[in-house]
Design an enzyme around this catalytic site. Structure first.
Site, PDB file in Angstrom:
ATOM      1  N   CYS A 118      -2.384  11.318   1.055  1.00  0.00           N
ATOM      2  CA  CYS A 118      -1.817  10.002   0.738  1.00  0.00           C
ATOM      3  C   CYS A 118      -0.391  10.141   0.220  1.00  0.00           C
ATOM      4  CB  CYS A 118      -2.700   9.309  -0.284  1.00  0.00           C
ATOM      5  SG  CYS A 118      -4.421   9.300   0.240  1.00  0.00           S
TER       6      CYS A 118
ATOM      7  N   LYS B 238       0.840  -1.208   0.000  1.00  0.00           N
ATOM      8  CA  LYS B 238       0.000   0.000   0.000  1.00  0.00           C
ATOM      9  C   LYS B 238       0.871   1.253   0.000  1.00  0.00           C
ATOM     10  CE  LYS B 238      -2.608   3.422   1.045  1.00  0.00           C
ATOM     11  NZ  LYS B 238      -3.918   3.944   1.047  1.00  0.00           N
TER      12      LYS B 238
HETATM   13  N1  SAJ Z   1      -0.020  14.795  -9.192  1.00  0.00           N
HETATM   14  C1  SAJ Z   1       0.976  15.378  -9.974  1.00  0.00           C
HETATM   15  N2  SAJ Z   1       1.334  14.776 -11.159  1.00  0.00           N
HETATM   16  C2  SAJ Z   1       0.750  13.604 -11.569  1.00  0.00           C
HETATM   17  C3  SAJ Z   1      -0.248  13.022 -10.774  1.00  0.00           C
HETATM   18  C4  SAJ Z   1      -0.614  13.637  -9.570  1.00  0.00           C
HETATM   19  O1  SAJ Z   1       1.552  16.440  -9.647  1.00  0.00           O
HETATM   20  O2  SAJ Z   1       1.143  13.118 -12.648  1.00  0.00           O
HETATM   21  C5  SAJ Z   1      -0.387  15.404  -7.889  1.00  0.00           C
HETATM   22  C6  SAJ Z   1      -1.848  15.821  -7.787  1.00  0.00           C
HETATM   23  O3  SAJ Z   1      -2.054  17.099  -8.339  1.00  0.00           O
HETATM   24  C7  SAJ Z   1      -2.061  15.794  -6.281  1.00  0.00           C
HETATM   25  C8  SAJ Z   1      -1.175  14.633  -5.822  1.00  0.00           C
HETATM   26  O4  SAJ Z   1      -0.258  14.408  -6.881  1.00  0.00           O
HETATM   27  O5  SAJ Z   1      -1.589  16.978  -5.670  1.00  0.00           O
HETATM   28  C9  SAJ Z   1      -1.919  13.358  -5.446  1.00  0.00           C
HETATM   29  O6  SAJ Z   1      -2.950  13.036  -6.358  1.00  0.00           O
HETATM   30  P1  SAJ Z   1      -3.293  11.545  -6.887  1.00  0.00           P
HETATM   31  O7  SAJ Z   1      -4.450  11.630  -7.795  1.00  0.00           O
HETATM   32  O8  SAJ Z   1      -2.074  10.900  -7.415  1.00  0.00           O
HETATM   33  O9  SAJ Z   1      -3.642  10.695  -5.577  1.00  0.00           O
HETATM   34  P2  SAJ Z   1      -4.603  10.832  -4.265  1.00  0.00           P
HETATM   35  O10 SAJ Z   1      -3.713  11.299  -3.149  1.00  0.00           O
HETATM   36  O11 SAJ Z   1      -5.846  11.598  -4.508  1.00  0.00           O
HETATM   37  O12 SAJ Z   1      -5.031   9.271  -4.024  1.00  0.00           O
HETATM   38  C10 SAJ Z   1      -4.027   8.257  -3.937  1.00  0.00           C
HETATM   39  C11 SAJ Z   1      -4.417   7.093  -4.867  1.00  0.00           C
HETATM   40  N3  SAJ Z   1      -3.247   6.229  -5.057  1.00  0.00           N
HETATM   41  C12 SAJ Z   1      -2.799   5.887  -6.286  1.00  0.00           C
HETATM   42  O13 SAJ Z   1      -3.344   6.240  -7.300  1.00  0.00           O
HETATM   43  C13 SAJ Z   1      -1.581   5.018  -6.305  1.00  0.00           C
HETATM   44  C14 SAJ Z   1      -5.609   6.322  -4.279  1.00  0.00           C
HETATM   45  O14 SAJ Z   1      -5.872   5.142  -5.030  1.00  0.00           O
HETATM   46  C15 SAJ Z   1      -5.326   5.918  -2.813  1.00  0.00           C
HETATM   47  O15 SAJ Z   1      -6.466   5.310  -2.228  1.00  0.00           O
HETATM   48  C16 SAJ Z   1      -5.017   7.168  -2.024  1.00  0.00           C
HETATM   49  O16 SAJ Z   1      -3.877   7.818  -2.607  1.00  0.00           O
HETATM   50  C17 SAJ Z   1      -4.754   6.743  -0.578  1.00  0.00           C
HETATM   51  O17 SAJ Z   1      -5.687   6.857   0.265  1.00  0.00           O
HETATM   52  O18 SAJ Z   1      -3.675   6.222  -0.291  1.00  0.00           O
END
Ligand code: SAJ
Length: 428
Positions: A269, A215
């Site tokens: 996360c 995880k």
């Molecule tokens: N971000 C970037 N560049 C990218 C992708 C994301 O800068 O290419 C940034 C986003 O803008 C944001 C951050 O990363 O600030 C996080 O966004 P995210 O969509 O990657 O993830 P979370 O935090 O909303 O949710 C994640 C998810 N994990 C994965 O996709 C591996 C979700 O499935 C989990 O349940 C969640 O973390 C958790 O609870 O751990």
């Protein structure tokens, strides 16, 4: 779905401890699928609201499901622990504000201690909260066995991390694959039977330590990859190369997936979980630590560029679009956008307006007001509303200079446009 578990003589009773973003939808799903569910929380206001069928948080589809399970008496909330067949712990595990940002396990330990007085032979105990590697075997197992029950024989203990995406929780709870990591194979089997009640994804059976670390690695993988792209932006800025063009081309390779650069990484996360690994073993995790540093300092990188631009171009009024940690949500936890706005508003000495159609707080101005007489628009979040900003709205600006850190704007021909691939050109 009928399983060995739901075919028991009496209706299965599940106690869910922690009725937040994950615990509540989980409780509701079990209630909807034939179990008697009791939700335990320390917040009296939350318990009272839920018992009236009223939601205390935002999640699409959850309000109506809650109403129906409360009405049918399949779910009730309480402040006190009671006997059950299955105990699910879903309470927060924040970072401690120390140098390593290690995991604060106090809520999980308190929750286990509260429910453990009701443990009986045959019970299944599941931790869903995100926890550092080896927490189950080194910390939770001894807590449970203090009660005189042998794990794997009298009582079954497992870690089943939640992996759902806010905004899509009800769908993902059912269809995502679910990691089930027991302390013993028998624990894994019993915990899998619990989730088979409604999970249609694969139940990935493993041991508790592998479940914990997998995880954490899912979110760390994303964090490290985003850091790599943010570093690429800095390289390209120095060498006058377009970083977004480099990413586009490299990603045509069948085995390459560079992530998108941006103003930082937020949420509860990606900006939290990698520390649970690095704080456990700091000596062998320089990559994870460096990635966290790169992403958590991206707001400074952006504010530096904006400060120089505002001074060079003698800008008197600017507008920030977006306050949330990512697009199309209302969540501002650990939001780099908000951090950037607050810094600029405090330090630039010019008028800085903030507009976010998803956040209903004092700073989300009207769209027209936000751009009125503005000379510079800084886009920090990829909300759909920012894809095609209407021309009459842009016409309110005194100068149409735009820096889009998320590369979301599409009608760029109407403005002086810069993104993370062309920032070096703003300053030259
Ligand atoms: N971000 C970037 N560049 C990218 C992708 C994301 O800068 O290419 C940034 C986003 O803008 C944001 C951050 O990363 O600030 C996080 O966004 P995210 O969509 O990657 O993830 P979370 O935090 O909303 O949710 C994640 C998810 N994990 C994965 O996709 C591996 C979700 O499935 C989990 O349940 C969640 O973390 C958790 O609870 O751990």
């Amino acid at each position: 779905m009928e399983t060995e578990f739901t075919r028991r003589e009496h209706q299965v009773k599940i106690l869910v401890s922690g009725l937040g973003y994950i615990g509540l939808p989980t409780a509701v799903m079990f209630a909807k699928n034939g179990c008697e569910v009791v939700g335990l929380d320390i917040n009296e206001g939350v318990v009272n609201k839920l018992n009236k069928g009223i939601l205390h948080l935002e999640e699409p589809g959850l309000a109506s499901e809650l109403k129906s399970v409360v009405k049918e008496k399949k779910f009730r909330a309480t402040l006190h622990s009671e006997k059950a067949d299955v105990f699910i712990i879903s309470v927060p595990t924040p970072n401690i504000e120390n140098a390593l940002k290690s995991c604060d396990l106090s809520y999980v330990k308190a929750a286990v201690n509260t429910v453990s007085k009701n443990f009986e032979k045959g019970n299944v105990v599941i931790i869903e909260s995100t926890i550092p590697p080896r927490t189950m075997s080194d910390i939770i197992l001894p807590l449970v066995e203090e009660k005189g029950l042998v794990v794997g024989k009298d009582i079954y203990l497992a870690h089943c991390p939640e992996r759902v995406l806010p905004g899509q929780i009800l769908h993902e709870l059912v269809y995502n694959n679910r990691i089930v990591g027991g302390i013993t194979p028998e624990c894994t089997k019993k915990a899998s039977e619990v989730y088979a009640t409604f999970v249609k994804g694969e139940l990935l059976k493993t041991d508790s330590s592998s479940a914990e670390l997998s995880k954490l690695m899912e979110n760390t993988y994303r964090d490290v990859n985003i850091a790599l792209s943010n570093e690429l932006v800095k390289v390209c800025n120095q060498l006058d190369i377009n970083a977004l063009e480099v990413i586009r081309l490299a990603n045509k390779h069948p085995r390459v997936n560079l992530h998108q650069p941006g103003p930082g990484v937020g949420g509860h996360c990606l900006a939290v979980d990698p520390y649970f690994i690095s704080a456990t073993i700091p000596s062998v995790t320089p990559l994870i630590q460096e990635a966290r540093k790169i992403n958590s300092t991206m707001p400074y990188y952006i504010t530096n560029i904006v400060t120089r631009l505002v001074k060079d171009q003698k800008i008197k009024r600017m507008t920030v679009f977006g306050a949330t940690y990512k697009g199309n949500i209302d969540d501002v936890r650990e939001s780099p956008a908000l951090e950037i706005y607050e810094y600029l508003e405090k330090n630039l000495g010019i008028q800085v307006s903030l507009y976010d159609p998803h956040v209903h707080q004092e700073y989300s101005l009207d769209l027209y007001d936000a751009l009125e007489k503005s000379e510079f628009l800084l886009i920090l979040v990829d909300h759909d509303e920012f894809k095609n900003i209407p021309e009459e709205v842009l016409n309110r600006m005194d100068r149409k200079l735009v820096f889009d850190t998320k590369n979301i704007m599409q009608n760029t021909n109407q403005v002086e446009f810069y993104n993370m691939g062309t920032i070096q050109k703003i300053l030259s």
